[in-house]
Design a protein around this motif. Structure first.
Motif, PDB file in Angstrom:
ATOM      1  N   GLN A 179      -5.926   2.138   4.113  1.00 50.18           N
ATOM      2  CA  GLN A 179      -6.566   2.941   3.084  1.00 50.18           C
ATOM      3  C   GLN A 179      -5.609   4.003   2.554  1.00 50.18           C
ATOM      4  N   LYS A 180      -4.900   4.656   3.497  1.00 51.34           N
ATOM      5  CA  LYS A 180      -4.047   5.763   3.089  1.00 51.34           C
ATOM      6  C   LYS A 180      -2.990   6.017   4.163  1.00 51.34           C
ATOM      7  N   VAL A 181      -1.778   6.295   3.733  1.00 55.67           N
ATOM      8  CA  VAL A 181      -0.744   6.786   4.647  1.00 55.67           C
ATOM      9  C   VAL A 181      -0.829   8.303   4.625  1.00 55.67           C
ATOM     10  N   ASN A 182      -1.121   8.889   5.783  1.00 54.00           N
ATOM     11  CA  ASN A 182      -1.326  10.332   5.885  1.00 54.00           C
ATOM     12  C   ASN A 182      -0.035  11.097   6.183  1.00 54.00           C
ATOM     13  N   GLN A 183       0.881  10.432   6.897  1.00 53.21           N
ATOM     14  CA  GLN A 183       2.128  11.092   7.254  1.00 53.21           C
ATOM     15  C   GLN A 183       3.248  10.074   7.288  1.00 53.21           C
ATOM     16  N   PHE A 184       4.406  10.491   6.782  1.00 59.70           N
ATOM     17  CA  PHE A 184       5.611   9.684   6.822  1.00 59.70           C
ATOM     18  C   PHE A 184       6.749  10.652   7.078  1.00 59.70           C
ATOM     19  N   ALA A 185       7.509  10.441   8.157  1.00 62.15           N
ATOM     20  CA  ALA A 185       8.571  11.381   8.510  1.00 62.15           C
ATOM     21  C   ALA A 185       9.798  10.614   8.997  1.00 62.15           C
ATOM     22  N   LEU A 186      10.961  11.184   8.699  1.00 66.15           N
ATOM     23  CA  LEU A 186      12.229  10.622   9.137  1.00 66.15           C
ATOM     24  C   LEU A 186      12.928  11.624  10.047  1.00 66.15           C
ATOM     25  N   ALA A 187      13.611  11.110  11.061  1.00 70.22           N
ATOM     26  CA  ALA A 187      14.422  11.950  11.938  1.00 70.22           C
ATOM     27  C   ALA A 187      15.844  11.397  11.927  1.00 70.22           C
ATOM     28  N   TYR A 188      16.791  12.298  12.105  1.00 67.64           N
ATOM     29  CA  TYR A 188      18.207  11.935  12.092  1.00 67.64           C
ATOM     30  C   TYR A 188      18.824  12.338  13.419  1.00 67.64           C
ATOM     31  N   ASN A 189      20.073  11.850  13.661  1.00 73.44           N
ATOM     32  CA  ASN A 189      20.795  12.207  14.890  1.00 73.44           C
ATOM     33  C   ASN A 189      20.787  13.706  15.110  1.00 73.44           C
TER      34      ASN A 189
ATOM     35  N   LYS B  71       0.821  -1.210   0.000  1.00 71.57           N
ATOM     36  CA  LYS B  71       0.000   0.000   0.000  1.00 71.57           C
ATOM     37  C   LYS B  71       0.852   1.256   0.000  1.00 71.57           C
ATOM     38  N   PHE B  72       2.106   1.126   0.479  1.00 70.73           N
ATOM     39  CA  PHE B  72       2.990   2.278   0.574  1.00 70.73           C
ATOM     40  C   PHE B  72       4.425   1.767   0.553  1.00 70.73           C
ATOM     41  N   LEU B  73       5.292   2.476  -0.161  1.00 72.92           N
ATOM     42  CA  LEU B  73       6.707   2.123  -0.229  1.00 72.92           C
ATOM     43  C   LEU B  73       7.523   3.404  -0.169  1.00 72.92           C
ATOM     44  N   ALA B  74       8.523   3.417   0.703  1.00 74.36           N
ATOM     45  CA  ALA B  74       9.447   4.546   0.779  1.00 74.36           C
ATOM     46  C   ALA B  74      10.862   4.006   0.825  1.00 74.36           C
ATOM     47  N   VAL B  75      11.684   4.478  -0.092  1.00 73.88           N
ATOM     48  CA  VAL B  75      13.094   4.113  -0.099  1.00 73.88           C
ATOM     49  C   VAL B  75      13.802   5.078   0.842  1.00 73.88           C
ATOM     50  N   LEU B  76      14.582   4.516   1.764  1.00 77.49           N
ATOM     51  CA  LEU B  76      15.270   5.346   2.744  1.00 77.49           C
ATOM     52  C   LEU B  76      16.557   5.904   2.155  1.00 77.49           C
ATOM     53  N   PRO B  77      16.920   7.106   2.562  1.00 83.48           N
ATOM     54  CA  PRO B  77      18.184   7.664   2.077  1.00 83.48           C
ATOM     55  C   PRO B  77      19.360   6.875   2.628  1.00 83.48           C
ATOM     56  N   THR B  78      20.388   6.720   1.823  1.00 86.02           N
ATOM     57  CA  THR B  78      21.584   6.015   2.282  1.00 86.02           C
ATOM     58  C   THR B  78      22.651   7.044   2.601  1.00 86.02           C
TER      59      THR B  78
ATOM     60  N   SER C 257      26.714   9.330  11.563  1.00 82.51           N
ATOM     61  CA  SER C 257      26.027  10.407  12.284  1.00 82.51           C
ATOM     62  C   SER C 257      24.855  10.973  11.485  1.00 82.51           C
ATOM     63  N   ASP C 258      24.719  10.586  10.230  1.00 84.30           N
ATOM     64  CA  ASP C 258      23.626  11.086   9.387  1.00 84.30           C
ATOM     65  C   ASP C 258      22.575  10.025   9.081  1.00 84.30           C
ATOM     66  N   ARG C 259      22.582   8.915   9.804  1.00 82.50           N
ATOM     67  CA  ARG C 259      21.612   7.847   9.545  1.00 82.50           C
ATOM     68  C   ARG C 259      20.253   8.178  10.160  1.00 82.50           C
ATOM     69  N   VAL C 260      19.229   7.574   9.585  1.00 77.80           N
ATOM     70  CA  VAL C 260      17.874   7.718  10.124  1.00 77.80           C
ATOM     71  C   VAL C 260      17.846   7.098  11.529  1.00 77.80           C
ATOM     72  N   THR C 261      17.323   7.823  12.490  1.00 78.31           N
ATOM     73  CA  THR C 261      17.222   7.294  13.854  1.00 78.31           C
ATOM     74  C   THR C 261      15.778   7.042  14.269  1.00 78.31           C
TER      75      THR C 261
END
Length: 148
Positions: A138-148, A5-12, A17-21
């Motif tokens: 039905q729907k993804v309303n929010q998708f957020a990433l946080a970093y260090n 239903k939803f796919l997000a490729v994560l940044p590499t 110190s810059d990885r998704v936390t």
């Protein structure tokens, strides 16, 4: 098998110190939902290796945690019974603990986050390349990433 239903490729990021936390995701469910899952996969194009599988079975309020290696689900899974999910929406936050290969899951609430579970992964969390949402969403309303 249901469709993604939803796919997000994560940044590499090569720099640790810059990885998704933290990853937050919220959405609405289909009417009379039975289940939904969030998969942290090692390839956006293939589900043969899933570092972390988080599944909610809504009628029984069961959380199933697992991993998949070379196309085979592990027999070592965790099940927890919680009465915290409603039948219309979800709001989850996943915290990445790279040093201990742990995923911690929280449920978003108006007043903050409630701890749900933690799971030690077989694969390194650094191997995660994408996030997939499956099931009665039905729907993804929010998708957020946080970093260090």
């Amino acid at each position: 098998m249901p469709d993604v239903k939803f796919l997000a490729v994560l940044p590499t990021n090569a720099n640790a110190s810059d990885r998704v936390t933290r990853l937050s995701i919220s959405g609405s469910l289909l009417p009379d939902p039975q289940q939904f899952s969030v998969n942290f996969v090692n390839s956006p194009d293939c589900t043969d290796n899933i570092t972390y599988h988080f599944k909610v079975v809504i009628p029984t309020q069961t959380i199933i945690e697992n991993y998949k290696r070379n196309g085979e689900w592990s027999s070592l899974h965790q099940e927890k019974y919680l009465n915290i999910f409603d039948e219309s929406s979800f709001c989850l936050e996943f915290a990445f603990d790279y040093a201990n290969s742990m995923m911690r899951v929280y449920q978003g609430r108006d007043a903050g986050h409630n701890f749900i579970t933690e799971y030690e992964t077989l694969f390194s969390i650094s191997d995660i390349q994408a996030v997939q949402v499956w099931g009665d969403v039905q729907k993804v309303n929010q998708f957020a990433l946080a970093y260090n």
